[in-house]
Write an enzyme that holds these catalytic residues in place. Structure first.
Site, mmCIF file in Angstrom:
data_model
loop_
_atom_site.group_PDB
_atom_site.id
_atom_site.type_symbol
_atom_site.label_atom_id
_atom_site.label_comp_id
_atom_site.label_asym_id
_atom_site.label_seq_id
_atom_site.Cartn_x
_atom_site.Cartn_y
_atom_site.Cartn_z
ATOM 1 N N THR A 130 0.908 -1.206 0.210
ATOM 2 C CA THR A 130 -0.126 -0.106 0.023
ATOM 3 C C THR A 130 0.978 1.264 0.039
ATOM 4 O OG1 THR A 130 -1.767 -1.172 1.071
ATOM 5 C CG2 THR A 130 -1.859 1.212 1.417
ATOM 6 N N ALA A 186 4.253 1.315 -0.823
ATOM 7 C CA ALA A 186 5.222 1.137 -1.862
ATOM 8 C C ALA A 186 4.641 1.698 -3.100
ATOM 9 C CB ALA A 186 5.454 -0.193 -1.877
ATOM 10 N N ARG A 187 3.309 1.608 -3.167
ATOM 11 C CA ARG A 187 2.584 1.898 -4.337
ATOM 12 C C ARG A 187 2.528 3.540 -4.335
ATOM 13 N NH1 ARG A 187 -0.852 -3.103 -6.426
ATOM 14 N NH2 ARG A 187 0.153 -4.666 -5.043
ATOM 15 N N THR A 205 12.918 0.430 14.812
ATOM 16 C CA THR A 205 13.124 2.053 14.307
ATOM 17 C C THR A 205 12.925 1.722 12.810
ATOM 18 O OG1 THR A 205 14.333 2.732 16.082
ATOM 19 C CG2 THR A 205 14.348 3.880 14.048
ATOM 20 N N LEU A 206 11.780 2.477 12.595
ATOM 21 C CA LEU A 206 11.109 2.452 11.151
ATOM 22 C C LEU A 206 11.562 3.862 10.384
ATOM 23 C CD1 LEU A 206 7.458 1.553 12.149
ATOM 24 C CD2 LEU A 206 9.467 0.105 10.982
ATOM 25 N N GLU A 207 12.127 3.726 9.220
ATOM 26 C CA GLU A 207 12.714 4.735 8.206
ATOM 27 C C GLU A 207 11.563 4.758 7.302
ATOM 28 O OE1 GLU A 207 14.410 7.006 5.028
ATOM 29 O OE2 GLU A 207 14.690 4.658 5.324
ATOM 30 N N TYR A 230 23.032 -11.289 18.870
ATOM 31 C CA TYR A 230 23.213 -9.679 19.141
ATOM 32 C C TYR A 230 23.241 -9.433 20.624
ATOM 33 C CZ TYR A 230 22.297 -5.043 18.209
ATOM 34 O OH TYR A 230 22.248 -3.570 18.041
#
Length: 189
Positions: A114, A116-117, A136-138, A171
């Site tokens: 959704t 990306a379009r 964390t989202l960019e 990690y």
């Protein structure tokens, strides 16, 4: 490595707290009938939601983006149900969900179609074995127009890859600098 199904995701979330809060199915609309961008468990993944805390990139200080010397003054903090990203700019946010990744699992995150379009790219680095925290989202707005991101709705799908053996060093073992992050986390050097 094998990609994991909705049954595996549900079991890991319910028994081990891998995803909190956790939606057992794909949520496509609110109880009021209002359309939303879907989130929750899908066939082979989990659609994460974006919280209402945003850091919108601004260049009012004519700064240079330097990952070794990053400053919070490059951002305007916004708490809102929507985030308007300026043309050809980006914003940071965090997932609503908190994750605890098992030692033998690697998670890959991809943007939802959704967004990306609409020319909005969601970028997230892999979630490594035994990492935990808010993602964390960019969001990159690749268009010449302002773009809108909706808080508390789906923004990206995560895929779980389970190995047949545990990694030698996780990690957590190497005390990764983003371990246990809460809120929107800027680069740490």
């Amino acid at each position: 490595m094998a990609i994991k199904s909705d049954k595996w995701i549900r079991r890991m979330a319910e028994q081990y707290g891998m995803i909190e809060p956790y939606e057992t199915k794909q949520i496509r609309q609110e109880e009021s009938g209002k359309k939303i961008i879907s989130h929750g468990t899908s066939s082979y993944g989990y659609d994460v939601r974006c919280a209402n805390e945003f850091k919108i990139f601004t260049n009012i200080n004519s700064a240079i983006v330097d990952p070794k010397n990053f400053t919070n003054s490059n951002f305007v903090d916004v708490v809102s149900d929507v985030c308007i990203i300026p043309p050809n700019s980006f914003a940071l946010a965090r997932s609503v969900e908190y994750f605890r990744i098992p030692r033998n699992v690697l998670v890959i995150c991809l943007g939802k179609s959704t967004y990306a379009r609409c020319g909005i790219i969601v970028n997230v680095t892999p979630l490594e074995p035994e990492w935990e925290g808010h993602i964390t989202l960019e969001f990159s707005n690749t268009t010449p127009l302002p773009a809108k991101i909706y808080a508390n709705e789906g923004v990206a799908q995560i895929l779980f890859l389970e190995s047949d053996e545990e990694c030698e060093t996780s990690y957590k073992d190497r005390a990764g600098k983003y371990q246990g992050q809460r809120g929107v986390t800027l680069p740490i050097t």
